[in-house]
Enzyme design. Sequence first.
Site, PDB file in Angstrom:
ATOM      1  N   TYR B 162      27.904  48.708  42.428  1.00 45.04           N
ATOM      2  CA  TYR B 162      27.156  48.655  43.685  1.00 45.04           C
ATOM      3  C   TYR B 162      26.089  49.731  43.811  1.00 45.04           C
ATOM      4  CZ  TYR B 162      29.100  44.794  46.285  1.00 45.04           C
ATOM      5  OH  TYR B 162      29.416  43.541  46.732  1.00 45.04           O
ATOM      6  N   GLU B 248      59.703  45.454  33.866  1.00 45.47           N
ATOM      7  CA  GLU B 248      58.574  44.530  34.019  1.00 45.47           C
ATOM      8  C   GLU B 248      58.247  44.278  35.485  1.00 45.47           C
ATOM      9  OE1 GLU B 248      58.959  40.778  31.978  1.00 45.47           O
ATOM     10  OE2 GLU B 248      57.344  39.852  33.116  1.00 45.47           O
ATOM     11  N   ASP B 300      61.562  40.177  31.306  1.00 43.73           N
ATOM     12  CA  ASP B 300      62.102  38.817  31.335  1.00 43.73           C
ATOM     13  C   ASP B 300      62.268  38.304  29.910  1.00 43.73           C
ATOM     14  OD1 ASP B 300      62.105  38.731  34.060  1.00 43.73           O
ATOM     15  OD2 ASP B 300      60.251  37.586  34.248  1.00 43.73           O
TER      16      ASP B 300
END
Lengths: 419, 419
Positions: B162, B248, B300
């Site tokens: 920006y 995780e 997982d």
Amino acid sequence: MADKKKRRRPADPDSDSIPFKSRLKPDSVILQALKALAAAESTPSASTNPLTLADLSLSQACREVSDLPLSSVQSTIESLVLSLTHSILSGQGLSFSVPSRSSANQLYVPELDRIVLKDKSSLRPYANVSTVRKTTITARILQLIHQLCLKNIHVTKRDLFYTDVKLFQDQTQSDAVLDDVSCILGCTRSSLNVIAAEKGVVVGRLIFSDNGDLIDCTKMGMGGKAIPPNIDRVGDMQSDALFILLVEKDAAYIRLAEDRFYNRFPCIIITAKGQPDVATRLFLRKLKTELKVPVLALVDSDPYGLKILSVYGCGSKNMSYDSANLTTPDIKWLGIRPSDLDKYNIPEQCRLPMTEQDIKTGKDLLEEDFVKKNPGWVEELNLMVKTKQKAEIQALSSFGFQYLSEVYLPLKLQQEDWL
Amino acid sequence: MADKKKRRRPADPDSDSIPFKSRLKPDSVILQALKALAAAESTPSASTNPLTLADLSLSQACREVSDLPLSSVQSTIESLVLSLTHSILSGQGLSFSVPSRSSANQLYVPELDRIVLKDKSSLRPYANVSTVRKTTITARILQLIHQLCLKNIHVTKRDLFYTDVKLFQDQTQSDAVLDDVSCILGCTRSSLNVIAAEKGVVVGRLIFSDNGDLIDCTKMGMGGKAIPPNIDRVGDMQSDALFILLVEKDAAYIRLAEDRFYNRFPCIIITAKGQPDVATRLFLRKLKTELKVPVLALVDSDPYGLKILSVYGCGSKNMSYDSANLTTPDIKWLGIRPSDLDKYNIPEQCRLPMTEQDIKTGKDLLEEDFVKKNPGWVEELNLMVKTKQKAEIQALSSFGFQYLSEVYLPLKLQQEDWL
């Protein structure tokens, strides 16, 4: 090719001619005004003793849940089970009375400035093919919540689902019944010790206890303190802040935390990093209720910025039964407002054209009760939809990286420029 | 209808017959073994003095960046500008030599177990229609970074964009040149004081300083401490932890934080809540480097769990020039591993069938060098692809909400069951 026009910049971030910097008064003058404001907020008045459904004689017609201590949740479940047992023994069978959470049963109460549930309920009998599954799930969820009460631990909705996948089949089913159980017991979901993942952070002039540990948020570096997922273990709030600065996004939060903005203007800075999560909403409400200081919101100048503000302020539709506990009344829209774009000479190239979807969302917001009741917001939103321009908080970086903390916010505070 | 079969559950969470609980030895026995392990890790050996490109005589052929103090970044930019000025004055014109970051210029070095950049560079001259724009952007980014050095502040990539939207046009352009500038100056992106939004949290047996504030992570309640976005202001790490538990997801983190697992087994618990962000990767690396304790990963049991582990361990492809600083070597795969599903009798209904995409991702992983070099991982991954089953960490909740912290993890530690 890079032609000269393209490389001309609206303002040199290094120069002394930073826009509007000259209009800033000494900090002591701004602080004086902020102190008066905070004092007004904390004096007992209608604004600090907000209306309840009872004040409006709506307790019969509307339904709300409240925070209950764990022991009350436990005894409420036990009483419920006892009455169900009586019902079975007397030959009436097993049946839950479940408040309806559908939109037809929702009502926006202007005096409260939030959505509440009306009083419609339906029966959920075990001895009926169409409801036996849901009745079984309801009983199982009640049993699991009762276990949580006994062990005094917190779990997530995902944990709850995995305790009985065969029965629940998929998580939307256990989640929906969990909301039913909140309504049946008349308590908030956090009272059930079922929590959502945390997302928000807080930094600034605040000391509070999280699960027994005393946290000093002026000593949390740049990273800040992660907002705890379980509001019931948050307490002992102490603060000399004059206001709470609610920030939509991470980047602006980081700037303010690094610059320790809260030391120049005593405040508490809080962000959910985008869409507000339940933990941040509960935390903000507790801050405002206990500390009694104004909440000023710094969001993007686009329909989603205003929508996020409205979720903090008036609640989301799918948890309307819990709106009294999740919402923070009287949040002020500090910026970036559509009128700021011209007022602060935000360069054209830092403004973005609104998409068709943006414009539609903006027009939809104009129809919402919580926008309509604030004429200033309507005016700003009309301007946004008319100019079809939006801008992020980060657009202020075009005047220098620290323009936000050194000029824009101090000037906003000095001018008490919020709606 | 709810038939009896559906309501039969694999294990009653309240009963004493919690699976495998009887196999647990007293904590003192487990702690003894963990202490030996941590001691082995901290003795000087090849594993604590990791190989560098120079050790492999690859410094000429490969390129890596390193952390530089802000003053060095500043003087490097100034030297570069000086040499460019000489080049212009001598009639050679302005041109940057930019290392190539394309995949053709990337190399997996098995000895280092990470991806590095080869030495290909290209010239970016100003006096060429095809490169003049990029050359201008490069000069502008260098100027902005130089400003950050002088002011000693941190900004986000979005802020950087920006400051000159007209020149950069869209953020992908300023982001890409920012990576180029890292490579040109030979320093990491965090050395440039350009930071990413923080996402991770840490809790447990760790004291460290964040921007001058001393943080005690045993006193951070359940919410934990938000990991600071700027690693260069993190220091003074002290800890009596025997290992780092890399988690995780949020839900498992919350369980372990509430149960204060780190008090039973002295450890530091850290999570990025899903995909690892740069700040969490840098923080983990610093933890491991300074404290010299093993890192055990709880993810997982699906291809994405392993993929996340690999990003912490070996880096992501688009930041390979920075792999030496972003990666943590020798992370152990604790669980949930595909072989755990049968070993711990995870009920069938808590396992999920893998989708076609899952299976493809799993097979792709089997071709990756970092998986191939670990035979144990290959075996596990083969089992996953063969059984076509996956499971989340939360699946352990089917044995009771606290099964993870009270049985599964202690048993894993007792058996030193990691790969």
